[in-house]
Write an enzyme that holds these catalytic residues in place. Structure first.
Site, PDB file in Angstrom:
ATOM      1  N   ARG A 121      39.789  25.955  25.501  1.00  0.00           N
ATOM      2  CA  ARG A 121      40.358  27.021  24.985  1.00  0.00           C
ATOM      3  C   ARG A 121      39.366  28.160  24.946  1.00  0.00           C
ATOM      4  O   ARG A 121      39.072  28.561  23.923  1.00  0.00           O
ATOM      5  CB  ARG A 121      40.825  26.611  23.625  1.00  0.00           C
ATOM      6  N   GLN A 156      42.694  31.298  29.108  1.00  0.00           N
ATOM      7  CA  GLN A 156      43.735  31.532  28.379  1.00  0.00           C
ATOM      8  C   GLN A 156      45.057  31.380  29.003  1.00  0.00           C
ATOM      9  O   GLN A 156      46.083  31.006  28.497  1.00  0.00           O
ATOM     10  CB  GLN A 156      43.656  32.717  27.551  1.00  0.00           C
TER      11      GLN A 156
HETATM   12  P1  NAD Z   1      46.606  23.289  15.966  1.00  0.00           P
HETATM   13  O1  NAD Z   1      47.927  23.308  16.600  1.00  0.00           O
HETATM   14  O2  NAD Z   1      45.556  22.395  16.118  1.00  0.00           O
HETATM   15  O3  NAD Z   1      46.812  23.470  14.292  1.00  0.00           O
HETATM   16  C1  NAD Z   1      47.994  24.291  13.858  1.00  0.00           C
HETATM   17  C2  NAD Z   1      47.314  25.006  12.359  1.00  0.00           C
HETATM   18  O4  NAD Z   1      47.397  23.822  11.480  1.00  0.00           O
HETATM   19  C3  NAD Z   1      46.031  25.522  12.568  1.00  0.00           C
HETATM   20  O5  NAD Z   1      46.000  26.837  12.442  1.00  0.00           O
HETATM   21  C4  NAD Z   1      45.116  24.597  11.364  1.00  0.00           C
HETATM   22  O6  NAD Z   1      44.071  25.428  11.021  1.00  0.00           O
HETATM   23  C5  NAD Z   1      46.326  24.385  10.415  1.00  0.00           C
HETATM   24  N1  NAD Z   1      45.938  23.042   9.627  1.00  0.00           N
HETATM   25  C6  NAD Z   1      45.401  21.866  10.027  1.00  0.00           C
HETATM   26  N2  NAD Z   1      45.172  21.267   8.611  1.00  0.00           N
HETATM   27  C7  NAD Z   1      45.833  22.151   7.793  1.00  0.00           C
HETATM   28  C8  NAD Z   1      46.113  21.777   6.225  1.00  0.00           C
HETATM   29  N3  NAD Z   1      45.566  20.541   5.829  1.00  0.00           N
HETATM   30  N4  NAD Z   1      46.545  22.656   5.628  1.00  0.00           N
HETATM   31  C9  NAD Z   1      47.090  23.949   6.409  1.00  0.00           C
HETATM   32  N5  NAD Z   1      46.887  24.055   7.549  1.00  0.00           N
HETATM   33  C10 NAD Z   1      46.220  22.989   8.208  1.00  0.00           C
HETATM   34  O7  NAD Z   1      46.075  24.689  16.073  1.00  0.00           O
HETATM   35  P2  NAD Z   1      46.371  25.950  17.339  1.00  0.00           P
HETATM   36  O8  NAD Z   1      47.695  26.322  16.979  1.00  0.00           O
HETATM   37  O9  NAD Z   1      46.256  25.026  18.520  1.00  0.00           O
HETATM   38  O10 NAD Z   1      45.321  26.967  17.155  1.00  0.00           O
HETATM   39  C11 NAD Z   1      44.009  26.822  16.204  1.00  0.00           C
HETATM   40  C12 NAD Z   1      42.943  27.993  16.532  1.00  0.00           C
HETATM   41  O11 NAD Z   1      42.536  27.741  17.848  1.00  0.00           O
HETATM   42  C13 NAD Z   1      43.606  29.155  16.170  1.00  0.00           C
HETATM   43  O12 NAD Z   1      42.471  29.710  15.434  1.00  0.00           O
HETATM   44  C14 NAD Z   1      43.988  29.850  17.263  1.00  0.00           C
HETATM   45  O13 NAD Z   1      43.816  31.124  17.084  1.00  0.00           O
HETATM   46  C15 NAD Z   1      42.854  29.106  18.055  1.00  0.00           C
HETATM   47  N6  NAD Z   1      43.203  29.347  19.678  1.00  0.00           N
HETATM   48  C16 NAD Z   1      42.201  29.856  20.603  1.00  0.00           C
HETATM   49  C17 NAD Z   1      42.623  29.986  21.840  1.00  0.00           C
HETATM   50  C18 NAD Z   1      41.566  30.508  22.885  1.00  0.00           C
HETATM   51  O14 NAD Z   1      40.505  31.017  22.498  1.00  0.00           O
HETATM   52  N7  NAD Z   1      41.990  30.485  24.322  1.00  0.00           N
HETATM   53  C19 NAD Z   1      43.684  29.323  22.195  1.00  0.00           C
HETATM   54  C20 NAD Z   1      44.733  29.062  21.264  1.00  0.00           C
HETATM   55  C21 NAD Z   1      44.341  28.774  20.161  1.00  0.00           C
END
Ligand code: NAD
Length: 420
Positions: free
Chosen positions: A119, A124
């Site tokens: 990521r 992206q």
């Molecule tokens: P994910 O599917 O791994 O998790 C979903 C969400 O659950 C996350 O935001 C996580 O912090 C939250 N979470 C985990 N445990 C928790 C708890 N106990 N209580 C409440 N919330 C909890 O996450 P995702 O959607 O894949 O994204 C995670 C991060 O990665 C985000 O900051 C997102 O912006 C980032 N991201 C970056 C890129 C990139 O740079 N290309 C791409 C996608 C996502």
């Protein structure tokens, strides 16, 4: 060089890895594109549309392909039909599919897993986890609105005022933020919580109130969440309980990479919710954020209907396929050298995206966590048996169209048809 689009055979999978409007991107690079008959049926895309877009429709597409693209991992039978040295690109949760990895090794197939695309900014446009989470997040809010027997928005009428629904979203990653934005657009009052420090600002940016529990944040590597200690988890549950009791709809989307989904909400917390309230657990497939949720079913806990998500992107196969196909085309393009309209599939394994997404190559598991999970010391026997190619056409299950959320009755346990 030839790219094949496999017909999905996993139960409930309605998506397809390429859509007609993107065939031209691959033929433009110089590839010949072949599609297994019926590959698009689950997403309501006909063979004729693929033909019109310049693809061939061929029951033997897999046998002749240099590259095979799919959503789910290919079946072992399909892998045995591939040419030795071919490449597959799909989601490939390898540790859960050891027999698939063994077949990939035995047949000398190079495989790339979409969920392993790093990521980083440059990747992206190839990030299928994000594109499919977007679909799931949207769908979760629509399901909640459909199950709830009341308005999401405020209604002020001559007959009186109906207050807006109160929605709580737990987990504000890609899916959670999309759930928040969708619920807001429908007019609900939304509050959300996430353990990551950066999440509060992101929650506010899509119009919700960020719940501040005054607990330490849990930022791990790469901006992801860290796993909680049981003590931290218990305190979080205690502090969240009043917010959940006051919610008409609760949507949970929390995940920690490489782990079971954290259990954020006990059934006792759900039992505090008012009659008619709704819980949508998007993490039900991976262990569940809500105690008692069941993937693919609507269960009754206390006064609430609890909807457990199962392969949620497949419930919106058109847009999910289109976004996934764009991810696939971008990754394949990265792996292509095209000279004078002639494509050479020629991945540069020095490239971080190519290397990180590779699971097997030249009869070896190159993805270390998969190797460690499956066999710390593998000895792969070459497969010398003569396997007849199975050219039978497997019809995708087109009966899977997702539940009609307007008619799910609040009963003790409601199977959601083929899927939620
Ligand atoms: P994910 O599917 O791994 O998790 C979903 C969400 O659950 C996350 O935001 C996580 O912090 C939250 N979470 C985990 N445990 C928790 C708890 N106990 N209580 C409440 N919330 C909890 O996450 P995702 O959607 O894949 O994204 C995670 C991060 O990665 C985000 O900051 C997102 O912006 C980032 N991201 C970056 C890129 C990139 O740079 N290309 C791409 C996608 C996502």
């Amino acid at each position: 060089m030839k790219i094949a689009v496999a017909a999905e055979v996993h139960a409930g999978e309605t998506r397809v890895a390429l859509v007609p409007e993107l065939v031209g991107k691959l033929t433009g690079l110089g590839y010949e594109v072949s599609v297994e008959p019926g590959a698009g049926a689950g997403a309501l895309i006909s063979d004729e549309e693929f033909l019109d877009a310049g693809a061939a429709v061929d029951p033997a597409a897999l046998e002749i392909a240099d590259v095979v693209v799919s959503v789910q991992p290919l079946s072992v039978a399909a892998i045995r039909r591939l040419r030795s040295g071919a490449t597959t690109v799909s989601f490939l949760p390898a540790a859960a599919n050891p027999e698939v990895v063994t077949a990939l090794l035995q047949c000398s197939i190079t495989s790339h897993a979409m969920e392993l695309v790093p990521r980083i900014s440059r990747a992206q446009s190839m990030d299928a986890l994000s594109s499919q989470s977007l679909v799931s997040g949207y769908r979760s809010a629509i399901v909640a609105a459909g199950l709830l027997r009341r308005f999401f928005p405020l209604n002020m009428t001559a007959a009186g005022t109906v207050p807006p629904a109160q929605v709580v979203v737990l987990g504000a990653g890609v899916a959670g933020l999309q759930a928040i934005a969708t619920a807001k657009r429908l007019g609900a009052v939304v509050k959300a919580y996430d353990v990551r420090a950066a999440a509060a600002e992101e929650i506010r940016s899509v119009g919700a109130q960020s719940i501040d529990l005054a607990l330490e944040t849990l930022e791990g590597a790469g901006g992801y969440a860290r796993e909680m200690t049981e003590d931290r988890a218990a305190r979080q549950r205690d502090l969240l309980a009043p917010y959940i009791a006051a919610a008409d709809a609760l949507i949970t989307t929390a995940a920690v990479p490489g782990r079971q989904a954290p259990m954020l909400v006990t059934s006792a917390m759900v039992e505090q919710m008012s009659p008619g309230s709704v819980v949508v657990d998007l993490a039900a497939d991976s262990g569940g954020n809500v105690e008692g949720s069941v993937a693919g079913e609507v269960v009754r806990i206390g006064n609430a209907q609890v909807w457990g998500g199962r392969n949620v992107p497949a419930q919106m196969p058109g847009p999910a396929s289109k976004l996934y196909a764009q991810n696939i085309v971008n990754l394949v393009t990265l792996m292509t050298r095209s000279t004078d309209g002639v494509a050479a599939f020629d991945p540069d394994f020095e490239d971080e995206i190519v290397a990180s997404s590779c699971v097997t190559r030249d009869g070896v598991i190159v993805h270390e966590p998969t190797r460690a999970a499956l066999d710390p010391d593998p000895v792969v026997e070459p497969d010398v048996s003569v396997v007849e190619p199975d050219v039978s056409v497997v019809e995708p299950d087109v009966s899977v169209v997702g539940p009609d959320v307007s008619v799910v009755e609040p009963v003790e346990t409601t199977p959601q048809g083929e899927q939620p």
